[in-house]
Design an enzyme around this catalytic site. Sequence first.
Site, PDB file in Angstrom:
ATOM      1  N   ALA A 128       4.155  -4.912  -8.759  1.00 37.48           N
ATOM      2  CA  ALA A 128       3.349  -3.937  -9.499  1.00 37.48           C
ATOM      3  C   ALA A 128       3.961  -3.612 -10.858  1.00 37.48           C
ATOM      4  CB  ALA A 128       3.194  -2.667  -8.670  1.00 37.48           C
ATOM      5  N   ASN A 196       9.173   0.492  -4.996  1.00 32.91           N
ATOM      6  CA  ASN A 196       9.673  -0.888  -4.910  1.00 32.91           C
ATOM      7  C   ASN A 196       9.874  -1.457  -6.312  1.00 32.91           C
ATOM      8  OD1 ASN A 196       9.499  -1.710  -1.944  1.00 32.91           O
ATOM      9  ND2 ASN A 196       7.528  -0.732  -2.285  1.00 32.91           N
ATOM     10  N   HIS A 226       3.867   3.374 -14.844  1.00 31.30           N
ATOM     11  CA  HIS A 226       5.302   3.105 -14.990  1.00 31.30           C
ATOM     12  C   HIS A 226       5.621   2.825 -16.456  1.00 31.30           C
ATOM     13  CE1 HIS A 226       5.211   2.590 -10.642  1.00 31.30           C
ATOM     14  NE2 HIS A 226       4.297   1.646 -10.766  1.00 31.30           N
TER      15      HIS A 226
HETATM   16  N1  LIG Z   1       7.033  -4.963  -4.886  1.00 27.31           N
HETATM   17  C1  LIG Z   1       6.026  -4.221  -5.319  1.00 27.31           C
HETATM   18  O1  LIG Z   1       5.758  -4.166  -6.523  1.00 27.31           O
HETATM   19  C2  LIG Z   1       5.201  -3.468  -4.356  1.00 27.31           C
HETATM   20  C3  LIG Z   1       5.522  -3.444  -3.016  1.00 27.31           C
HETATM   21  N2  LIG Z   1       4.750  -2.766  -2.124  1.00 27.31           N
HETATM   22  C4  LIG Z   1       5.183  -2.790  -0.720  1.00 27.31           C
HETATM   23  O2  LIG Z   1       4.530  -3.882  -0.069  1.00 27.31           O
HETATM   24  C5  LIG Z   1       4.419  -3.611   1.323  1.00 27.31           C
HETATM   25  C6  LIG Z   1       2.993  -3.863   1.799  1.00 27.31           C
HETATM   26  O3  LIG Z   1       2.112  -3.018   1.078  1.00 27.31           O
HETATM   27  P1  LIG Z   1       0.575  -2.863   1.499  1.00 27.31           P
HETATM   28  O4  LIG Z   1      -0.019  -4.189   1.773  1.00 27.31           O
HETATM   29  O5  LIG Z   1      -0.056  -1.987   0.498  1.00 27.31           O
HETATM   30  O6  LIG Z   1       0.724  -2.059   2.865  1.00 27.31           O
HETATM   31  P2  LIG Z   1      -0.367  -1.819   3.969  1.00 27.31           P
HETATM   32  O7  LIG Z   1       0.021  -0.590   4.692  1.00 27.31           O
HETATM   33  O8  LIG Z   1      -1.736  -1.897   3.392  1.00 27.31           O
HETATM   34  O9  LIG Z   1      -0.195  -3.079   4.922  1.00 27.31           O
HETATM   35  C7  LIG Z   1       0.947  -3.300   5.694  1.00 27.31           C
HETATM   36  C8  LIG Z   1       0.549  -4.202   6.824  1.00 27.31           C
HETATM   37  O10 LIG Z   1       1.699  -4.491   7.619  1.00 27.31           O
HETATM   38  C9  LIG Z   1       1.271  -4.498   8.954  1.00 27.31           C
HETATM   39  N3  LIG Z   1       2.363  -4.329   9.889  1.00 27.31           N
HETATM   40  C10 LIG Z   1       3.003  -3.193  10.260  1.00 27.31           C
HETATM   41  N4  LIG Z   1       3.941  -3.467  11.177  1.00 27.31           N
HETATM   42  C11 LIG Z   1       3.883  -4.801  11.404  1.00 27.31           C
HETATM   43  C12 LIG Z   1       4.562  -5.682  12.268  1.00 27.31           C
HETATM   44  N5  LIG Z   1       5.509  -5.244  13.087  1.00 27.31           N
HETATM   45  N6  LIG Z   1       4.226  -6.995  12.245  1.00 27.31           N
HETATM   46  C13 LIG Z   1       3.277  -7.450  11.414  1.00 27.31           C
HETATM   47  N7  LIG Z   1       2.572  -6.655  10.587  1.00 27.31           N
HETATM   48  C14 LIG Z   1       2.880  -5.344  10.585  1.00 27.31           C
HETATM   49  C15 LIG Z   1       0.278  -3.378   9.055  1.00 27.31           C
HETATM   50  O11 LIG Z   1      -0.477  -3.552  10.209  1.00 27.31           O
HETATM   51  P3  LIG Z   1      -1.699  -2.616  10.611  1.00 27.31           P
HETATM   52  O12 LIG Z   1      -2.836  -3.148   9.781  1.00 27.31           O
HETATM   53  O13 LIG Z   1      -1.880  -2.864  12.046  1.00 27.31           O
HETATM   54  O14 LIG Z   1      -1.305  -1.227  10.269  1.00 27.31           O
HETATM   55  C16 LIG Z   1      -0.488  -3.583   7.751  1.00 27.31           C
HETATM   56  O15 LIG Z   1      -1.552  -4.489   7.907  1.00 27.31           O
HETATM   57  C17 LIG Z   1       4.869  -2.149   1.524  1.00 27.31           C
HETATM   58  O16 LIG Z   1       6.199  -2.110   1.987  1.00 27.31           O
HETATM   59  C18 LIG Z   1       4.787  -1.581   0.106  1.00 27.31           C
HETATM   60  O17 LIG Z   1       5.690  -0.504  -0.077  1.00 27.31           O
HETATM   61  C19 LIG Z   1       3.619  -2.132  -2.517  1.00 27.31           C
HETATM   62  C20 LIG Z   1       3.259  -2.122  -3.830  1.00 27.31           C
HETATM   63  C21 LIG Z   1       4.035  -2.734  -4.867  1.00 27.31           C
HETATM   64  O1  LIG Z   2       6.455   0.158  -6.352  1.00 25.53           O
HETATM   65  C1  LIG Z   2       5.605   0.395  -5.481  1.00 25.53           C
HETATM   66  O2  LIG Z   2       5.892   0.442  -4.274  1.00 25.53           O
HETATM   67  C2  LIG Z   2       4.176   0.554  -5.817  1.00 25.53           C
HETATM   68  C3  LIG Z   2       3.885   0.987  -7.172  1.00 25.53           C
HETATM   69  O3  LIG Z   2       4.601   1.720  -7.789  1.00 25.53           O
HETATM   70  C4  LIG Z   2       2.634   0.536  -7.740  1.00 25.53           C
HETATM   71  O4  LIG Z   2       1.844  -0.128  -7.058  1.00 25.53           O
HETATM   72  O5  LIG Z   2       2.398   0.800  -8.929  1.00 25.53           O
END
Ligand SMILES: NC(=O)C1=CN([C@@H]2O[C@H](COP(=O)(O)OP(=O)(O)OC[C@H]3O[C@@H](n4cnc5c(N)ncnc54)[C@H](OP(=O)(O)O)[C@@H]3O)[C@@H](O)[C@H]2O)C=CC1
Ligand SMILES: O=C([O-])CC(=O)C(=O)O
Length: 274
Positions: A128, A196, A226
């Site tokens: 992001a 993140n 940001h």
């Molecule tokens: N690097 C970056 O710039 C960014 C990173 N992120 C991070 O990315 C990650 C994913 O974000 P996002 O897709 O929005 O999150 P969501 O909550 O939309 O999706 C997470 C998914 O993981 C699934 N899940 C939970 N536990 C398990 C497990 N044990 N095994 C398999 N699947 C599992 C959930 O299942 P269920 O559908 O059943 O709940 C859900 O479908 C987060 O950690 C977030 O903080 C987000 C934004 C920016």
């Molecule tokens: O960093 C993150 O986890 C998500 C974030 O800030 C964004 O999506 O802008």
Amino acid sequence: MTEQRASSELRVAIAGLGSIGTKIATALDQGIEGLALSAVAVRDPAKHQTFIGGLRHPPKILPIDQLGEVADIVVECAPSSQLRAIVEPAVKRGKAAVVVSVGGLLDNFDLIDLARANGGRIIVPTGALIGLDAVNAAAIGTIHSVKMVTRKPIDGLKGASFIVQNKIDIDNLREPLKLFEGSAREAAKGFPANVNVAVALSLAGIGPDRTEIQVWADPTVTRNVHRIEVEADSARFSMGIENIPSENPKTGLITALSVIALLKKQRATLCVGT
Ligand SMILES: NC(=O)C1=CN([C@@H]2O[C@H](COP(=O)(O)OP(=O)(O)OC[C@H]3O[C@@H](n4cnc5c(N)ncnc54)[C@H](OP(=O)(O)O)[C@@H]3O)[C@@H](O)[C@H]2O)C=CC1
Ligand SMILES: O=C([O-])CC(=O)C(=O)O
């Protein structure tokens, strides 16, 4: 001929089919040259049956620790609590793990040594954020400081452990409130699903202890905003991004697109950007 081409394809597996994972799965299913979606891991297969069944080439559904058996690249897009369970078995098999829950990497930094020892790789997408290419380049020289200010709408911060533990009421804010100021490492502890981006920035540059971040709850914004200032011996630069939240208000829409762009680069003939 067709078989030869298929066998040279990079197989990609996805752990977590939430706001990020479903978009990456859809893009792979629609076709990214040289890549194929081989498997997914979900917490509750029944919940995701319609989505998976609707793909042109439905992938296998496997437990998270088995994805590396059928994939060259395992994309982690689950909560950070699952990061180790996803990444460790993949890199032990010498596979690449693309990590979006990058904040979780700080408590699992030994995974990098494990990957190195087994010929695996850990890849952090820009996600992001913006400009990690410039930060990477500046870090070849000397970076003096990296300062970031994050402003998010209330829904983008609700439930963060820092807010809960400090009993901060953000629901009734009428003006911006600075919640946190400190290092990217400390921010990741208090806001594991919200900053993140700060951790990715820190790993590209001067590390999680020297990268400074402010986190604001801001009822006047509708996007995850940001702003970053970098001071280096090669350049001074300012970067900003205003992310439209996805169906998960904590996650900007651009995050999944960043991973898709990264996957496309794995087999692209023309690669632009570092
Ligand atoms: N690097 C970056 O710039 C960014 C990173 N992120 C991070 O990315 C990650 C994913 O974000 P996002 O897709 O929005 O999150 P969501 O909550 O939309 O999706 C997470 C998914 O993981 C699934 N899940 C939970 N536990 C398990 C497990 N044990 N095994 C398999 N699947 C599992 C959930 O299942 P269920 O559908 O059943 O709940 C859900 O479908 C987060 O950690 C977030 O903080 C987000 C934004 C920016
Ligand atoms: O960093 C993150 O986890 C998500 C974030 O800030 C964004 O999506 O802008």
